[in-house]
Motif scaffolding. Sequence first.
Motif, PDB file in Angstrom:
ATOM      1  N   ALA A  55       0.826  -1.283  -0.099  1.00 27.19           N
ATOM      2  CA  ALA A  55      -0.039   0.067  -0.048  1.00 27.19           C
ATOM      3  C   ALA A  55       1.013   1.322   0.010  1.00 27.19           C
ATOM      4  O   ALA A  55       0.450   2.245  -0.676  1.00 27.19           O
ATOM      5  N   GLY A  56       1.924   1.323   0.770  1.00 25.88           N
ATOM      6  CA  GLY A  56       2.663   2.561   0.790  1.00 25.88           C
ATOM      7  C   GLY A  56       3.544   2.574  -0.376  1.00 25.88           C
ATOM      8  O   GLY A  56       3.589   4.014  -0.837  1.00 25.88           O
ATOM      9  N   ALA A  57       3.671   1.760  -1.285  1.00 20.93           N
ATOM     10  CA  ALA A  57       4.252   1.876  -2.588  1.00 20.93           C
ATOM     11  C   ALA A  57       3.404   2.543  -3.496  1.00 20.93           C
ATOM     12  O   ALA A  57       3.610   3.335  -4.520  1.00 20.93           O
ATOM     13  N   VAL A  58       2.165   2.343  -3.315  1.00 15.39           N
ATOM     14  CA  VAL A  58       1.071   2.960  -4.388  1.00 15.39           C
ATOM     15  C   VAL A  58       0.597   4.322  -3.632  1.00 15.39           C
ATOM     16  O   VAL A  58       0.482   5.449  -4.599  1.00 15.39           O
ATOM     17  N   VAL A  59       0.629   4.548  -2.423  1.00 16.36           N
ATOM     18  CA  VAL A  59      -0.079   5.876  -2.050  1.00 16.36           C
ATOM     19  C   VAL A  59       1.176   6.988  -2.050  1.00 16.36           C
ATOM     20  O   VAL A  59       0.762   8.272  -1.828  1.00 16.36           O
ATOM     21  N   GLY A  60       2.355   6.427  -1.812  1.00 19.46           N
ATOM     22  CA  GLY A  60       3.672   7.510  -1.829  1.00 19.46           C
ATOM     23  C   GLY A  60       3.189   8.509  -0.643  1.00 19.46           C
ATOM     24  O   GLY A  60       3.086   8.078   0.594  1.00 19.46           O
ATOM     25  N   ASP A  61       3.053   9.860  -0.974  1.00 19.22           N
ATOM     26  CA  ASP A  61       3.237  10.775   0.342  1.00 19.22           C
ATOM     27  C   ASP A  61       1.802  11.423   0.206  1.00 19.22           C
ATOM     28  O   ASP A  61       1.361  12.186   0.960  1.00 19.22           O
ATOM     29  N   HIS A  62       0.847  10.758  -0.509  1.00 20.59           N
ATOM     30  CA  HIS A  62      -0.598  11.399  -0.588  1.00 20.59           C
ATOM     31  C   HIS A  62      -1.589  10.738   0.574  1.00 20.59           C
ATOM     32  O   HIS A  62      -2.850  10.996   0.594  1.00 20.59           O
ATOM     33  N   ALA A  63      -1.172   9.680   1.337  1.00 20.01           N
ATOM     34  CA  ALA A  63      -2.044   9.081   2.462  1.00 20.01           C
ATOM     35  C   ALA A  63      -1.334   8.311   3.697  1.00 20.01           C
ATOM     36  O   ALA A  63      -0.065   8.329   3.557  1.00 20.01           O
ATOM     37  N   THR A  64      -1.908   8.338   4.702  1.00 17.01           N
ATOM     38  CA  THR A  64      -1.322   7.426   5.706  1.00 17.01           C
ATOM     39  C   THR A  64      -1.329   5.874   5.619  1.00 17.01           C
ATOM     40  O   THR A  64      -2.352   5.651   5.155  1.00 17.01           O
ATOM     41  N   ASN A 117       2.074   5.114  -9.669  1.00 19.28           N
ATOM     42  CA  ASN A 117       2.955   4.097  -8.471  1.00 19.28           C
ATOM     43  C   ASN A 117       2.642   2.856  -8.693  1.00 19.28           C
ATOM     44  O   ASN A 117       3.438   1.869  -8.373  1.00 19.28           O
ATOM     45  N   ALA A 118       1.240   2.298  -8.706  1.00 20.91           N
ATOM     46  CA  ALA A 118       0.975   0.750  -8.803  1.00 20.91           C
ATOM     47  C   ALA A 118       1.636   0.169 -10.304  1.00 20.91           C
ATOM     48  O   ALA A 118       2.052  -0.633 -10.215  1.00 20.91           O
ATOM     49  N   ALA A 119       1.689   1.107 -11.183  1.00 22.69           N
ATOM     50  CA  ALA A 119       2.205   0.323 -12.478  1.00 22.69           C
ATOM     51  C   ALA A 119       3.714   0.187 -12.100  1.00 22.69           C
ATOM     52  O   ALA A 119       4.207  -0.851 -12.689  1.00 22.69           O
ATOM     53  N   ALA A 120       4.417   1.321 -11.578  1.00 19.59           N
ATOM     54  CA  ALA A 120       5.517   1.072 -11.277  1.00 19.59           C
ATOM     55  C   ALA A 120       6.040  -0.092 -10.354  1.00 19.59           C
ATOM     56  O   ALA A 120       6.881  -0.970 -10.661  1.00 19.59           O
ATOM     57  N   PHE A 121       5.251  -0.241  -9.503  1.00 20.97           N
ATOM     58  CA  PHE A 121       5.362  -1.306  -8.548  1.00 20.97           C
ATOM     59  C   PHE A 121       5.022  -2.775  -9.251  1.00 20.97           C
ATOM     60  O   PHE A 121       5.677  -3.879  -9.067  1.00 20.97           O
ATOM     61  N   GLY A 122       4.079  -2.781 -10.170  1.00 16.77           N
ATOM     62  CA  GLY A 122       3.734  -3.913 -10.975  1.00 16.77           C
ATOM     63  C   GLY A 122       4.913  -4.281 -11.814  1.00 16.77           C
ATOM     64  O   GLY A 122       5.186  -5.465 -11.931  1.00 16.77           O
ATOM     65  N   ARG A 123       5.647  -3.269 -12.266  1.00 21.48           N
ATOM     66  CA  ARG A 123       6.813  -3.860 -13.251  1.00 21.48           C
ATOM     67  C   ARG A 123       7.908  -4.414 -12.515  1.00 21.48           C
ATOM     68  O   ARG A 123       8.446  -5.470 -12.755  1.00 21.48           O
ATOM     69  N   GLN A 124       8.102  -3.908 -11.233  1.00 24.05           N
ATOM     70  CA  GLN A 124       9.256  -4.747 -10.565  1.00 24.05           C
ATOM     71  C   GLN A 124       8.727  -5.869  -9.666  1.00 24.05           C
ATOM     72  O   GLN A 124       9.412  -6.812  -9.622  1.00 24.05           O
ATOM     73  N   ALA A 125       7.327  -6.198  -9.504  1.00 24.15           N
ATOM     74  CA  ALA A 125       6.659  -7.511  -9.118  1.00 24.15           C
ATOM     75  C   ALA A 125       6.854  -8.561 -10.344  1.00 24.15           C
ATOM     76  O   ALA A 125       7.289  -9.688 -10.237  1.00 24.15           O
ATOM     77  N   ASP A 126       6.752  -7.913 -11.603  1.00 23.54           N
ATOM     78  CA  ASP A 126       6.975  -8.966 -12.871  1.00 23.54           C
ATOM     79  C   ASP A 126       8.422  -9.343 -12.865  1.00 23.54           C
ATOM     80  O   ASP A 126       8.620 -10.534 -13.393  1.00 23.54           O
ATOM     81  N   ALA A 127       9.292  -8.347 -12.444  1.00 23.62           N
ATOM     82  CA  ALA A 127      10.772  -8.668 -12.556  1.00 23.62           C
ATOM     83  C   ALA A 127      11.127  -9.630 -11.715  1.00 23.62           C
ATOM     84  O   ALA A 127      11.911 -10.776 -11.933  1.00 23.62           O
ATOM     85  N   LEU A 128      10.524  -9.433 -10.350  1.00 25.37           N
ATOM     86  CA  LEU A 128      10.676 -10.556  -9.337  1.00 25.37           C
ATOM     87  C   LEU A 128      10.195 -11.912  -9.794  1.00 25.37           C
ATOM     88  O   LEU A 128      10.887 -12.981  -9.387  1.00 25.37           O
ATOM     89  N   LEU A 129       9.021 -12.042 -10.359  1.00 30.23           N
ATOM     90  CA  LEU A 129       8.572 -13.160 -10.759  1.00 30.23           C
ATOM     91  C   LEU A 129       9.215 -14.015 -11.787  1.00 30.23           C
ATOM     92  O   LEU A 129       9.474 -15.284 -11.697  1.00 30.23           O
ATOM     93  N   GLU A 130      10.060 -13.214 -12.782  1.00 34.71           N
ATOM     94  CA  GLU A 130      10.609 -13.703 -13.741  1.00 34.71           C
ATOM     95  C   GLU A 130      12.014 -14.364 -12.903  1.00 34.71           C
ATOM     96  O   GLU A 130      12.618 -15.435 -13.356  1.00 34.71           O
ATOM     97  N   SER A 131      12.489 -13.827 -12.086  1.00 39.53           N
ATOM     98  CA  SER A 131      13.594 -14.358 -11.115  1.00 39.53           C
ATOM     99  C   SER A 131      13.174 -15.710 -10.428  1.00 39.53           C
ATOM    100  O   SER A 131      14.008 -16.470 -10.384  1.00 39.53           O
ATOM    101  N   GLU A 132      12.013 -15.402 -10.117  1.00 36.35           N
ATOM    102  CA  GLU A 132      11.564 -16.976  -9.469  1.00 36.35           C
ATOM    103  C   GLU A 132      11.516 -17.908 -10.424  1.00 36.35           C
ATOM    104  O   GLU A 132      11.894 -19.217 -10.361  1.00 36.35           O
TER     105      GLU A 132
END
Length: 296
Positions: free
Chosen positions: A46-55, A158-173
């Motif tokens: 959640a923090g990766a998505v909200v950035g500085d816009h939410a607690t 932000n969610a899209a950027a997180f998703g790209r990193q998650a995709d890279a992680l999945l490829e590592s697996e």
Amino acid sequence: MRTVKTTVGIAVLALGIAGCAQPPHEHAHENTVTVVASTDVWGSVAGAVVGDHATVKSILSGPAADPHSFEASPADAAAITDASLVVYNGGGYDHWVEDVLANHPDIASVDAYALVNAGDPANEHVFYDPAAAKAVATRIADQLAGVDEAHADDYRANAAAFGRQADALLESERSIAKQRPGAAVVATEPVAFYLVRNAGLTDRTPPGFASAVEEGDDPSPADVAAMLDLINSRQVAALLFNPQTETPATKQISDAARRASVPVVVVSETLPEGTDYLGWQRQTVEQLAGALQTAR
């Protein structure tokens, strides 16, 4: 599938008293959008998505926490009911959140298990699947875009950027499957089910052992003996060990693995100190790949 014992009934009754209390936030921002996550794993997403816009507040956090034995307090229940959005694991893993939400159906929420596993109830530990984390990040962004339209584009970017990193992680697996196809492992608890599946590994944990641990019971002597035989005869390349739910039986297994020089890979359920979701999962994948290479 093990469920969490809670004191939600007491918590809900106490909301009138605790509702005025403001629980501490993990990130101090002056805004009105609040996200409450059941654990720091989902809080990190959640923090990766909200950035500085939410607690963002994670109710359960720290490497010493055991989600299986957690009991919600009245303040925890109040935090959930006061949130703009609640992010939780689902599948019975954090049942105490589901109990509160059942009495407050108007609260916006993201249920990770239901989102990615509705037709495949294989294992509740969906946070070990990068594809699940990506889907949750996308849903968080969509939900918050409706609550805070002014920052909708930021949430989605932000969610899209997180998703790209998650995709890279999945490829590592998945690359592990190419390097060590079908390599055999055992686990003291099926926490990393999705990592094992994504990596194309063969889980040789005796079903009786896995079932007993997941239900919070002691494995039978026969199942413990079967695990020890797999380890002592080095029929497996690694042991996946969850220190947060250690019991005399699982400690006996991990001690045997170290004596037999079978690599032990730690798979936790909350974030290690100083890491975020992606960093934590990368470290786990790297440790697993290294252990399999060593065993080779």
